[in-house]
Every structure is written in C-alpha cells, then in structure tokens.
Enzyme design. Sequence first.
Site, PDB file in Angstrom:
ATOM      1  N   PHE A  49       1.320  -1.507  -0.176  1.00  0.00           N
ATOM      2  CA  PHE A  49      -0.067  -0.044  -0.215  1.00  0.00           C
ATOM      3  C   PHE A  49       0.723   1.573  -0.355  1.00  0.00           C
ATOM      4  O   PHE A  49       0.583   2.032   0.870  1.00  0.00           O
ATOM      5  CB  PHE A  49      -1.124   0.148   1.229  1.00  0.00           C
ATOM      6  CG  PHE A  49      -2.286  -1.096   0.963  1.00  0.00           C
ATOM      7  CD1 PHE A  49      -3.481  -0.765   0.215  1.00  0.00           C
ATOM      8  CD2 PHE A  49      -1.682  -2.021   1.312  1.00  0.00           C
ATOM      9  CE1 PHE A  49      -3.841  -2.210   0.280  1.00  0.00           C
ATOM     10  CE2 PHE A  49      -2.909  -3.552   1.357  1.00  0.00           C
ATOM     11  CZ  PHE A  49      -3.616  -3.117   0.819  1.00  0.00           C
ATOM     12  N   HIS A  50       1.465   1.114  -0.920  1.00  0.00           N
ATOM     13  CA  HIS A  50       2.653   2.193  -1.197  1.00  0.00           C
ATOM     14  C   HIS A  50       3.334   2.509  -2.533  1.00  0.00           C
ATOM     15  O   HIS A  50       3.371   1.542  -3.282  1.00  0.00           O
ATOM     16  CB  HIS A  50       3.633   2.510  -0.092  1.00  0.00           C
ATOM     17  CG  HIS A  50       4.687   1.604  -0.452  1.00  0.00           C
ATOM     18  ND1 HIS A  50       4.834   0.435   0.963  1.00  0.00           N
ATOM     19  CD2 HIS A  50       6.107   1.339  -1.075  1.00  0.00           C
ATOM     20  CE1 HIS A  50       5.799  -0.409   0.963  1.00  0.00           C
ATOM     21  NE2 HIS A  50       6.418   0.159  -0.704  1.00  0.00           N
TER      22      HIS A  50
END
Length: 133
Positions: A49-50
């Site tokens: 999630f980046h």
Amino acid sequence: MSNYKLIELKICGDKKGSLIPIEPGVNLPFKIKRVYYIFDTKKGVERGFHAHFNLKQLVISVKGSCDFIIDNGEKRESIKLNKPNKGLYLDGVLWREMKNFSSDCVLIVLANELYSKDDYIKDYKKFLKIVKN
Ligand code: TYD
C-alpha cells in the site's frame, strides 16, 4: 515513466538440486544496494500500500506464493508470484499491494537504493497526483 516486467530467471539445476544466480548486468538491470525478505506474514494480512519516488526492485517469491498488485495510476494488474525463477522487476512510481500470502511465503526483494522512509508515497491520492502530472 514507470515500468514493470516479469523476468524469468534461469535455473542452474543439476542432480544435487537447483540454484539461481542473480547478477547485476547479467540478469538484473541494476546494481544491488539492499536485500530484504518478507516472511511469516500473518494469515489475511495485506502489505505494501505504497509507491516509491525512485526505486528499482526485483521481487521473487523463493518459497510459497502471494499476489502482487501493481497500479500505475491507469491500470491495475495482479501478478501471482509463486516460483523461485519468476522475478518481478519494478522501476519508477508504481503503487503496490501484496495479498493472499501463503503461510510459507518468503519474498526476497533486491533494491538499488538503501532504505529511506522519505522515498515512500503512502497516500493513494498523492500517488495519483504524482503520476497524473
Ligand atoms: P514496510 O515497507 O511497511 O513493509 P510492507 O510494505 O511489506 O508491509 O516495512 C515494514 C517495516 O520494516 C517498517 O517499520 C520499515 C522497516 N523496513 C526497514 O527498516 N528497512 C527496509 O529496507 C524495509 C523495506 C522496511
């Protein structure tokens, strides 16, 4: 411009078993500054999630499997990493998510830069703004 592709790594097998060498300039398009591995990921946990501002990586599931989702701001693709000879090369600003880890999954990651928390984009809206500009 971001870019990602699968790299099929040649298995050097003999009667003793298998071995895969990874060498910058031979089957890896960058010099390695950092290696880390992700293992013992708890059941149901999703990671990543980046995106990164500036990082090249090669990700390999050397044991077990997981789904690696890549989003370039226009399309999303889910790639199953489930073989020690399947390397996922990532370059540039790409949003990544990792899901469906098998309990035995060991993901090894080779990177061209040292760890820097300033290189992370953790906000999806900020990521979209960066890639759309
Ligand atoms: P993180 O990047 O959040 O992992 P994931 O996206 O797979 O969940 O990293 C987890 C922790 O490890 C976080 O505290 C930062 C630290 N870390 C390092 O110290 N060095 C590294 O090279 C990496 C990738 C993470």
